[in-house]
Write a protein that holds these residues in place. Sequence first.
Motif, PDB file in Angstrom:
ATOM      1  N   TYR A 182       3.702   9.756 -10.118  1.00 50.55           N
ATOM      2  CA  TYR A 182       4.628   9.395 -10.966  1.00 50.55           C
ATOM      3  C   TYR A 182       3.682   9.033 -12.082  1.00 50.55           C
ATOM      4  N   ILE A 183       2.404   8.262 -11.724  1.00 44.51           N
ATOM      5  CA  ILE A 183       1.443   7.801 -12.662  1.00 44.51           C
ATOM      6  C   ILE A 183       0.472   8.889 -13.265  1.00 44.51           C
ATOM      7  N   LEU A 184       0.164   9.764 -12.317  1.00 41.83           N
ATOM      8  CA  LEU A 184      -0.623  11.033 -12.991  1.00 41.83           C
ATOM      9  C   LEU A 184       0.232  11.856 -13.733  1.00 41.83           C
ATOM     10  N   SER A 185       1.415  11.937 -13.564  1.00 41.43           N
ATOM     11  CA  SER A 185       2.454  13.130 -14.260  1.00 41.43           C
ATOM     12  C   SER A 185       2.857  12.313 -15.611  1.00 41.43           C
ATOM     13  N   HIS A 186       2.795  10.888 -15.673  1.00 38.77           N
ATOM     14  CA  HIS A 186       3.008  10.265 -16.918  1.00 38.77           C
ATOM     15  C   HIS A 186       1.832   9.611 -17.740  1.00 38.77           C
ATOM     16  N   PRO A 187       1.228  10.091 -18.310  1.00 39.16           N
ATOM     17  CA  PRO A 187      -0.095   9.529 -18.908  1.00 39.16           C
ATOM     18  C   PRO A 187       0.170   8.377 -19.701  1.00 39.16           C
ATOM     19  N   MET A 188       1.345   8.105 -20.313  1.00 40.90           N
ATOM     20  CA  MET A 188       1.762   6.830 -21.180  1.00 40.90           C
ATOM     21  C   MET A 188       2.808   6.005 -20.386  1.00 40.90           C
ATOM     22  N   ILE A 201       4.183   5.713  -5.768  1.00 40.54           N
ATOM     23  CA  ILE A 201       4.295   5.878  -7.045  1.00 40.54           C
ATOM     24  C   ILE A 201       2.927   6.691  -7.775  1.00 40.54           C
ATOM     25  N   GLN A 202       2.158   6.951  -7.127  1.00 40.94           N
ATOM     26  CA  GLN A 202       0.763   7.610  -7.736  1.00 40.94           C
ATOM     27  C   GLN A 202       1.194   8.967  -8.331  1.00 40.94           C
ATOM     28  N   ILE A 260       0.765  -2.168 -14.768  1.00 40.16           N
ATOM     29  CA  ILE A 260       0.258  -1.498 -16.129  1.00 40.16           C
ATOM     30  C   ILE A 260       0.116   0.034 -16.108  1.00 40.16           C
ATOM     31  N   ALA A 261      -0.169   0.421 -14.867  1.00 43.82           N
ATOM     32  CA  ALA A 261      -0.323   1.803 -14.510  1.00 43.82           C
ATOM     33  C   ALA A 261       1.140   2.618 -14.549  1.00 43.82           C
ATOM     34  N   VAL A 262       2.192   1.839 -14.187  1.00 41.03           N
ATOM     35  CA  VAL A 262       3.572   2.684 -13.986  1.00 41.03           C
ATOM     36  C   VAL A 262       4.029   2.486 -15.564  1.00 41.03           C
ATOM     37  N   GLU A 263       3.919   1.434 -16.242  1.00 38.13           N
ATOM     38  CA  GLU A 263       4.505   1.174 -17.412  1.00 38.13           C
ATOM     39  C   GLU A 263       3.874   1.967 -18.677  1.00 38.13           C
ATOM     40  N   LEU A 264       2.652   1.631 -18.494  1.00 35.41           N
ATOM     41  CA  LEU A 264       1.806   2.170 -19.647  1.00 35.41           C
ATOM     42  C   LEU A 264       0.864   3.431 -19.428  1.00 35.41           C
ATOM     43  N   GLY A 265       0.925   3.981 -18.292  1.00 35.67           N
ATOM     44  CA  GLY A 265       0.297   5.238 -17.784  1.00 35.67           C
ATOM     45  C   GLY A 265      -1.283   4.896 -17.418  1.00 35.67           C
ATOM     46  N   TRP A 266      -1.834   5.905 -16.925  1.00 38.77           N
ATOM     47  CA  TRP A 266      -3.242   6.007 -16.822  1.00 38.77           C
ATOM     48  C   TRP A 266      -4.008   5.659 -18.336  1.00 38.77           C
ATOM     49  N   LYS A 306       0.761  -1.194   0.062  1.00 42.45           N
ATOM     50  CA  LYS A 306       0.013  -0.038   0.029  1.00 42.45           C
ATOM     51  C   LYS A 306       0.884   1.401  -0.026  1.00 42.45           C
ATOM     52  N   ASN A 307       1.990   1.229   0.892  1.00 43.40           N
ATOM     53  CA  ASN A 307       2.776   2.388   0.915  1.00 43.40           C
ATOM     54  C   ASN A 307       3.572   2.589  -0.396  1.00 43.40           C
TER      55      ASN A 307
END
Length: 506
Positions: A371-377, A368-369, A409-415, A362-363
């Motif tokens: 990073y995900i929000l700032s990198h759409p891909m 990483i949230q 998926i969220a980290v590698e391919l974005g939201w 969870k932490n």
Amino acid sequence: MEKDLQLFIAKPNEGHTSLKYRLRKLFWVDKLTNTTGLIILLLMSVGLGALIAYKGTLAGALILVLMIVPPVIYSVVVFPQFGMVVLLVLAYLLFYIMRFGIDFPMGTVMDGIQGLLILGFFIHQKRNPNWKVFHGPISTMILIWIFYNLVEVANPVTESRLAWVYTIRAVAIVMLTYFVFMYQIKTVKQIRFLLKMWIALSVFAALYAFKQEFIGFSAAEEEWLYSDPNIKELLFIAGHWRKFSIFSDPVAFSYNMVVSSILCIAMLTYVKQTWKKAVLAILVVLLFTAMLFSGTRGAYVLLPAAMVLFVILRFNRQVVIGTAIAGVGILFLILMPTSNSNIVRFQTAFKPNEDISFQARKNNQKRIQPYILSHPMGGGLGATGAWGQRFAPNSYLAKFPPDSGYVRIAVELGWIGLAIFCLLMFFILREGINNYYTIRDKELKTYCMAMLLIVFAYNIGNYPQEALVQFPSNIYFYLVVAIINVTKVIDDKQEEKRLKQAAISL
């Protein structure tokens, strides 16, 4: 063959002296059963024997490969039903074979078989075109998902293009097998055979886990366990080894035991004979017990979760009573005091707030949230995990443990990638529910329900672990998705045939 014989008899004076005629007669008609053929076989035997005598086992192995591989390649392309069986069996036994010390890129072999099946798909499409397999929301979303993963090679923030090259194989090629299954599975008999084979392979895996639990690991397995301190850290918990059976790791093993249990439970609602019901019930207990040996807490909640959807789909007195009895049994396991390490670990799965590893995940996800929000891909396909550590070891994502299919998926391919993947899963579940309620044949309806429950379980399991990236789950998942649609196609054909026969009889 009769045509060939007629050709030789009909025109006895034409081309008898040509080399082509003599070769065809020697190999095709006479099948080397003449003097020339015996001489050829004798020379081949002497030559192969001499080669093995001078070059040893390497030459012998090469000769066997040359004798076996070409016919297998031909059979996979020309007889896709055979190819599908080879693929599905090898997907189960891949790591079991590798632990015998076979130094061969088995992953490449799996890619090759999938490639041959895809080649056969297009060859058969040319002869018997049926492009309806590309119609529908599931096919559309799979193609969109593959295209998006291909576009990721141009992701400007990716740290390594080589990581993309190695990872795309596990995405594009595997997902294309969905279309192979959709096109080649055409009868109820085929589905029945494939599911029986699945259950048989699962039983073998479960029994092997019992062997590991009560007899011990093989010498090759022990060598692997102690080959890396990280392996021991992950698999040796509270003085007890987590079991992995014939699979790559305990997670892959436990998830396969769960979905196989779900398949057997679904089949219980269709079979009528008492002995079949008894066998399926015993198999459920066997598979579920073997799953406990894995020590994978993420798998423990999948069966109860799938049973909730099962009750909703099959809401009747018998199902409610059976599910209630199973629920009481699971509740007893959760609350009972015990010193058994497997049951203790099972109990902790239902108390996530007391689980240190769950809190750590969870932490990590909270961290990483941004990073995900700032990198759409995202950071690029293959940026995390083994490929990230291999090709970009100093990057930020290479050091991040995703510990979840959705998080990866969220980290590698974005939201954007996460949204596409979630839409794909939504359409699969929607099609499964719609097909279940519209299919008329009871057997096909049962198969559709079983596949729907398995997809549902995999989706839940993809949150705490990476459920769809390892053999055999990655192959079997798209078999499951294909069967969801195939059952509806077969049912519609059966209904159309019945209506035609009814019209003729009138």
